[in-house]
Structure formats: C-alpha cells, structure tokens
Design an enzyme around this catalytic site. Structure first.
Site, PDB file in Angstrom:
ATOM      1  N   GLY A  43      23.712 -29.176   7.606  1.00  0.00           N
ATOM      2  CA  GLY A  43      22.379 -29.424   8.142  1.00  0.00           C
ATOM      3  C   GLY A  43      21.284 -28.778   7.303  1.00  0.00           C
ATOM      4  O   GLY A  43      21.551 -28.127   6.287  1.00  0.00           O
ATOM      5  N   GLN A  44      20.048 -28.960   7.755  1.00  0.00           N
ATOM      6  CA  GLN A  44      18.882 -28.397   7.061  1.00  0.00           C
ATOM      7  C   GLN A  44      19.000 -26.878   6.889  1.00  0.00           C
ATOM      8  O   GLN A  44      18.942 -26.339   5.780  1.00  0.00           O
ATOM      9  CB  GLN A  44      17.617 -28.707   7.856  1.00  0.00           C
ATOM     10  CG  GLN A  44      16.401 -27.891   7.420  1.00  0.00           C
ATOM     11  CD  GLN A  44      15.194 -28.069   8.321  1.00  0.00           C
ATOM     12  OE1 GLN A  44      14.344 -28.893   8.028  1.00  0.00           O
ATOM     13  NE2 GLN A  44      15.069 -27.300   9.398  1.00  0.00           N
ATOM     14  N   SER A  78      21.566 -31.549  17.478  1.00  0.00           N
ATOM     15  CA  SER A  78      20.291 -30.829  17.435  1.00  0.00           C
ATOM     16  C   SER A  78      19.083 -31.683  17.806  1.00  0.00           C
ATOM     17  O   SER A  78      17.954 -31.195  17.750  1.00  0.00           O
ATOM     18  CB  SER A  78      20.086 -30.242  16.034  1.00  0.00           C
ATOM     19  OG  SER A  78      19.948 -31.306  15.114  1.00  0.00           O
ATOM     20  N   SER A 119      16.864 -22.087  20.758  1.00  0.00           N
ATOM     21  CA  SER A 119      15.717 -22.963  20.486  1.00  0.00           C
ATOM     22  C   SER A 119      14.566 -22.726  21.455  1.00  0.00           C
ATOM     23  O   SER A 119      14.778 -22.473  22.651  1.00  0.00           O
ATOM     24  CB  SER A 119      16.189 -24.414  20.608  1.00  0.00           C
ATOM     25  OG  SER A 119      15.083 -25.276  20.721  1.00  0.00           O
ATOM     26  N   GLU A 121      12.962 -24.933  22.690  1.00  0.00           N
ATOM     27  CA  GLU A 121      13.042 -25.992  23.705  1.00  0.00           C
ATOM     28  C   GLU A 121      13.558 -25.448  25.037  1.00  0.00           C
ATOM     29  O   GLU A 121      13.319 -26.029  26.091  1.00  0.00           O
ATOM     30  CB  GLU A 121      13.955 -27.127  23.220  1.00  0.00           C
ATOM     31  CG  GLU A 121      13.386 -27.919  22.059  1.00  0.00           C
ATOM     32  CD  GLU A 121      12.266 -28.875  22.459  1.00  0.00           C
ATOM     33  OE1 GLU A 121      12.330 -29.424  23.557  1.00  0.00           O
ATOM     34  OE2 GLU A 121      11.329 -29.044  21.659  1.00  0.00           O
ATOM     35  N   TYR A 129      19.434 -31.391  25.692  1.00  0.00           N
ATOM     36  CA  TYR A 129      19.553 -30.484  24.543  1.00  0.00           C
ATOM     37  C   TYR A 129      19.131 -29.073  24.940  1.00  0.00           C
ATOM     38  O   TYR A 129      19.836 -28.094  24.681  1.00  0.00           O
ATOM     39  CB  TYR A 129      18.661 -30.989  23.394  1.00  0.00           C
ATOM     40  CG  TYR A 129      18.485 -29.989  22.268  1.00  0.00           C
ATOM     41  CD1 TYR A 129      19.493 -29.775  21.343  1.00  0.00           C
ATOM     42  CD2 TYR A 129      17.299 -29.248  22.136  1.00  0.00           C
ATOM     43  CE1 TYR A 129      19.340 -28.850  20.302  1.00  0.00           C
ATOM     44  CE2 TYR A 129      17.138 -28.327  21.112  1.00  0.00           C
ATOM     45  CZ  TYR A 129      18.152 -28.134  20.190  1.00  0.00           C
ATOM     46  OH  TYR A 129      17.993 -27.216  19.184  1.00  0.00           O
ATOM     47  N   ARG A 189       9.696 -39.956  25.985  1.00  0.00           N
ATOM     48  CA  ARG A 189      10.923 -39.381  26.546  1.00  0.00           C
ATOM     49  C   ARG A 189      10.803 -39.307  28.072  1.00  0.00           C
ATOM     50  O   ARG A 189       9.692 -39.259  28.593  1.00  0.00           O
ATOM     51  CB  ARG A 189      11.124 -37.969  26.004  1.00  0.00           C
ATOM     52  CG  ARG A 189      11.462 -37.970  24.530  1.00  0.00           C
ATOM     53  CD  ARG A 189      11.417 -36.559  23.984  1.00  0.00           C
ATOM     54  NE  ARG A 189      11.764 -36.545  22.588  1.00  0.00           N
ATOM     55  CZ  ARG A 189      11.592 -35.505  21.789  1.00  0.00           C
ATOM     56  NH1 ARG A 189      11.045 -34.390  22.258  1.00  0.00           N
ATOM     57  NH2 ARG A 189      11.954 -35.554  20.544  1.00  0.00           N
TER      58      ARG A 189
HETATM   59  P1  NAP Z   1      20.677 -30.244  11.658  1.00  0.00           P
HETATM   60  O1  NAP Z   1      20.082 -30.469  10.321  1.00  0.00           O
HETATM   61  O2  NAP Z   1      20.673 -31.344  12.649  1.00  0.00           O
HETATM   62  O3  NAP Z   1      22.169 -29.738  11.440  1.00  0.00           O
HETATM   63  C1  NAP Z   1      23.061 -29.665  12.507  1.00  0.00           C
HETATM   64  C2  NAP Z   1      24.431 -29.311  11.996  1.00  0.00           C
HETATM   65  O4  NAP Z   1      25.330 -29.328  13.113  1.00  0.00           O
HETATM   66  C3  NAP Z   1      24.980 -30.294  10.966  1.00  0.00           C
HETATM   67  O5  NAP Z   1      25.711 -29.589  10.015  1.00  0.00           O
HETATM   68  C4  NAP Z   1      25.903 -31.177  11.804  1.00  0.00           C
HETATM   69  O6  NAP Z   1      26.999 -31.711  11.089  1.00  0.00           O
HETATM   70  C5  NAP Z   1      26.428 -30.165  12.801  1.00  0.00           C
HETATM   71  N1  NAP Z   1      26.921 -30.835  14.000  1.00  0.00           N
HETATM   72  C6  NAP Z   1      26.232 -31.638  14.830  1.00  0.00           C
HETATM   73  N2  NAP Z   1      27.023 -32.115  15.801  1.00  0.00           N
HETATM   74  C7  NAP Z   1      28.259 -31.592  15.567  1.00  0.00           C
HETATM   75  C8  NAP Z   1      29.512 -31.730  16.193  1.00  0.00           C
HETATM   76  N3  NAP Z   1      29.659 -32.473  17.279  1.00  0.00           N
HETATM   77  N4  NAP Z   1      30.570 -31.078  15.649  1.00  0.00           N
HETATM   78  C9  NAP Z   1      30.401 -30.304  14.544  1.00  0.00           C
HETATM   79  N5  NAP Z   1      29.231 -30.154  13.897  1.00  0.00           N
HETATM   80  C10 NAP Z   1      28.184 -30.795  14.404  1.00  0.00           C
HETATM   81  O7  NAP Z   1      19.991 -28.988  12.379  1.00  0.00           O
HETATM   82  P2  NAP Z   1      19.096 -27.811  11.737  1.00  0.00           P
HETATM   83  O8  NAP Z   1      17.678 -28.260  11.755  1.00  0.00           O
HETATM   84  O9  NAP Z   1      19.706 -27.340  10.483  1.00  0.00           O
HETATM   85  O10 NAP Z   1      19.216 -26.706  12.882  1.00  0.00           O
HETATM   86  C11 NAP Z   1      20.255 -25.736  12.849  1.00  0.00           C
HETATM   87  C12 NAP Z   1      20.470 -25.213  14.247  1.00  0.00           C
HETATM   88  O11 NAP Z   1      19.258 -24.658  14.756  1.00  0.00           O
HETATM   89  C13 NAP Z   1      20.902 -26.263  15.264  1.00  0.00           C
HETATM   90  O12 NAP Z   1      21.794 -25.653  16.162  1.00  0.00           O
HETATM   91  C14 NAP Z   1      19.615 -26.619  15.978  1.00  0.00           C
HETATM   92  O13 NAP Z   1      19.857 -27.094  17.294  1.00  0.00           O
HETATM   93  C15 NAP Z   1      18.901 -25.282  15.982  1.00  0.00           C
HETATM   94  N6  NAP Z   1      17.442 -25.333  15.993  1.00  0.00           N
HETATM   95  C16 NAP Z   1      16.786 -26.075  15.055  1.00  0.00           C
HETATM   96  C17 NAP Z   1      15.401 -26.103  15.070  1.00  0.00           C
HETATM   97  C18 NAP Z   1      14.630 -26.886  14.028  1.00  0.00           C
HETATM   98  O14 NAP Z   1      13.416 -27.050  14.192  1.00  0.00           O
HETATM   99  N7  NAP Z   1      15.253 -27.324  12.939  1.00  0.00           N
HETATM  100  C19 NAP Z   1      14.690 -25.366  16.027  1.00  0.00           C
HETATM  101  C20 NAP Z   1      15.407 -24.594  16.952  1.00  0.00           C
HETATM  102  C21 NAP Z   1      16.782 -24.579  16.917  1.00  0.00           C
HETATM  103  P3  NAP Z   1      27.003 -33.220  10.508  1.00  0.00           P
HETATM  104  O15 NAP Z   1      26.323 -33.140   9.187  1.00  0.00           O
HETATM  105  O16 NAP Z   1      28.452 -33.527  10.400  1.00  0.00           O
HETATM  106  O17 NAP Z   1      26.277 -34.083  11.492  1.00  0.00           O
END
Ligand code: NAP
Length: 323
Positions: free
Chosen positions: A14-15, A87, A128, A130, A152, A280
């Site tokens: 992920g990001q 996410s 989060s 959220e 979520y 939503r």
């Molecule tokens: P992201 O880009 O959507 O990455 C999510 C990661 O989780 C990806 O590596 C994805 O793998 C993996 N994943 C999703 N569903 C899965 C499953 N069922 N089994 C195994 N792996 C799974 O999210 P991010 O922006 O990097 O965020 C990282 C974390 O911070 C997440 O937990 C998100 O909820 C949390 N967060 C993000 C934000 C934000 O603004 N970015 C804010 C608050 C919290 P695949 O590549 O295989 O799909």
C-alpha cells in the site's frame, strides 16, 4: 551502515507501506513485508521508490495465526507495523462484513502471536480519524469520544480498542497512530484526492468529459503521507507506548480541492458535477485534529499546507504522465 534489526510491515504493497519501507531502510533496518497469499502481488509503490529489491517479501494470511507465528519465529523482528487493512470507507459500505472481519481479526492474530512468541516485540496499529465520526467538539484529540459512521470506521475502532486492551492487559508495547487522511502519488486510484488529480489531468488532455463527484461540501484534514510515516516511526521509538493523532490541524472542503486543482490546470468549474448517487449512506460533515501530543512528546511537527501538497502531487502526476 546496517543496524541489524528487522521489522515486519504488513500491507507493504500500500501507500504507507512503501513510504515507511523507504524511511526504515534509510535507518538501516532489514524489512520483511507481508503480502496476502490470495492476491496478485502488486508492489508498484516499492518499485516506484526504487526499493523493490531491498525488502524481503513473504506471503502471509493474517487471518491465520499459525503463519504469523512462524514468521515471527523466523525473522525475530523488533517491531511490527500493521498497515494491512481494507482501507476504503466507500468499499466498506459495499463489503461491510469482509471489511470488519479482516480489519479486526488480523489485529487480534498479530497481537496474540506477539504475546505468544515474544512479548517484547513492539506493535504499531494503523488507526484512523474515521473512528471519531460524528463529532461534537473540534478539533479531535486522543481523548475525543468515538462515534464511527461507516463499517470501515467501526472495524478500525474495534481494532483500536483491541490494541489498547493488549497494552493494558499484557503490557505489550502497542502504539496506535490515529492518522487523518494523508495523500501521495502512491495513493490508491479510487481515493478522492488521487482521483481528482488523475481525472482532472484527463479532462485537460480531453480524454474525459467531466468529473463526477459525490458530496463535496464536507471537510477533511489532509496531509502528506511521506511525512506521516515519520510519525509512525517516532511513536515506536518513544519511551512508553501510547496513541497519537497525526494530522495537519486544518480542515479543507473537498470542493476547494477540486477548484484548486482545476485552477492550476486552467479548467473551468463547470467541468465537475455533483451526483447524489455517489453520496454515502452516512457521512462526516467536518473533521480536523490536534496533533499537539505528537509534537510535544515525539517532536513530530507538521506544517505543510494542503494546497502545497496538491501542487506537489499535480507536478508528480504530470511528470509521470509524460513518461
Ligand atoms: P492502502 O494503500 O489501501 O494499503 C492497504 C494495504 O492493506 C495494502 O497492502 C493491501 O494489500 C492490504 N490489504 C487490504 N486488504 C487486505 C486483506 N484482505 N488481506 C491482506 N492485506 C490486505 O492503505 P494506506 O493508505 O497505505 O493505509 C495504511 C493503513 O493506514 C491502512 O490500515 C489504512 O486503513 C490506515 N489509514 C490510512 C489513512 C490514509 O489516509 N491513507 C488514514 C488513516 C488510516 P493489496 O495490495 O494486496 O490490496
């Protein structure tokens, strides 16, 4: 110079996984990144940052504790960063049960595995903003009441309390980073800011007629992902485990984001259109946070305006479009 310490990062594809890997590699850690077993392994983020060959990738189903235990024994990490999650808020309305199931059980399994294998392993949970949902008092602090308004958010709130429970009950070093929205070039294509930027460029290039959006009268607190992962690392180096908000502290209307990007690209505002079908079932009207605790205790100081983040992302997207 390596420091010969290993960390495990779930959700490395992920990001945040990509930017955190880059940060920790720079500090000399060995990185073991976990990817899901059933998925097509996409590591475009690591490739984009030029670090794909520098991390070890392991397949692991986080819903199966035995696989996690095996990897903890094999790699003996000092820290585990749990970034894996379904996410997307929007997707969680379409897939509420899968979202809740994965986002909570994976956390239980990781914590339980750490407790059983080596209770000194530090754990970071991606919580989060959220979770706060329908709020009465702004800005949000770590003590604000949770009132999640999406599947979520409910899953993240549940995982958050699971982490607190393991910290209090078993004295594990568990930190929850309560992050507000943070963006980058590596943000998933379906997230609002990334979509606005890529679709606006398509409109400019006459490859798309117009931008269809849902409710853009709502406000969020947005920041820049590469700087937020530094906060994650700092939490794990603190003397005591705790939960910290990371945010910009400033709300911005989604409408203003579109208008900023349009004006930079010279696109008239008539090229976006609000569609009630994209609303939503429930929504947070306005939310922004206060990251004073992270500033005071961790020295994490964020000062980028979101307009400057948008300009940076536009530039990066346009540059990569030309390639
Ligand atoms: P992201 O880009 O959507 O990455 C999510 C990661 O989780 C990806 O590596 C994805 O793998 C993996 N994943 C999703 N569903 C899965 C499953 N069922 N089994 C195994 N792996 C799974 O999210 P991010 O922006 O990097 O965020 C990282 C974390 O911070 C997440 O937990 C998100 O909820 C949390 N967060 C993000 C934000 C934000 O603004 N970015 C804010 C608050 C919290 P695949 O590549 O295989 O799909």
């Amino acid at each position: 110079m390596g420091i010969n310490k290993t960390v495990i990062i779930t959700g490395i594809s992920g990001q945040d996984g990509a930017y955190l890997s880059a940060l920790l590699l720079g500090k000399g850690y060995t990185i073991v990144g976990l990817v899901r077993r059933d998925g097509n392994i996409r590591l475009a983020g690591l490739e984009y940052l030029g670090i794909r060959d520098k991390v070890i990738i392991e397949e692991c189903n986080l819903l199966d504790i035995s696989g996690i235990i095996k990897l903890l024994r094999q790699y003996k990490p000092v820290e585990v960063y749990n970034l894996a999650a379904q996410s997307s808020v929007s997707a969680s309305f379409r897939e509420p049960i899968d979202t809740f199931h994965f986002n909570t059980i994976s956390v239980f399994n990781l914590l339980e595995a750490i407790k059983r294998v080596d209770a000194t392993i530090k754990f970071y949970q991606a919580s989060s903003s959220e979770m706060y949902g329908r709020v009465n008092n702004l800005p949000i602090t770590e003590d604000s009441v949770l009132h999640p308004v999406s599947p979520y958010a409910i899953s993240k709130a549940s995982a958050h309390w699971t982490c607190i429970n393991y910290r209090e009950s078993y004295k594990l070093f568990v930190c929850c980073g309560i992050l507000f929205n943070h963006e980058s070039y590596l943000r998933g294509d379906n997230f609002f800011v990334k979509k606005i930027i890529t679709d606006s460029i398509k409109i400019k290039e006459k490859k798309l007629d117009r931008l269809n959006v849902g409710n853009v009268d709502i406000s969020r607190d947005f920041g820049y992902a590469p700087l937020y992962v530094e906060g994650m690392y700092l939490m794990m180096q603190a003397e005591k485990p705790a939960d910290y908000i990371l945010c910009s502290g400033r709300p911005i209307k989604l409408k203003s984001i579109i208008e900023h990007v349009f004006s930079r690209l010279g696109i008239d505002n008539k090229y976006y259109c609000v569609s009630k079908e994209l609303y939503r079932p429930s929504e947070i009207d306005e939310i922004f946070g206060d990251s004073s605790k992270a500033k005071d205790i961790l020295g994490w100081d964020y000062s980028m305006s979101f307009e400057s983040v948008l300009d940076k992302l536009l530039e990066e997207n346009l540059k990569n479009c030309e390639k």
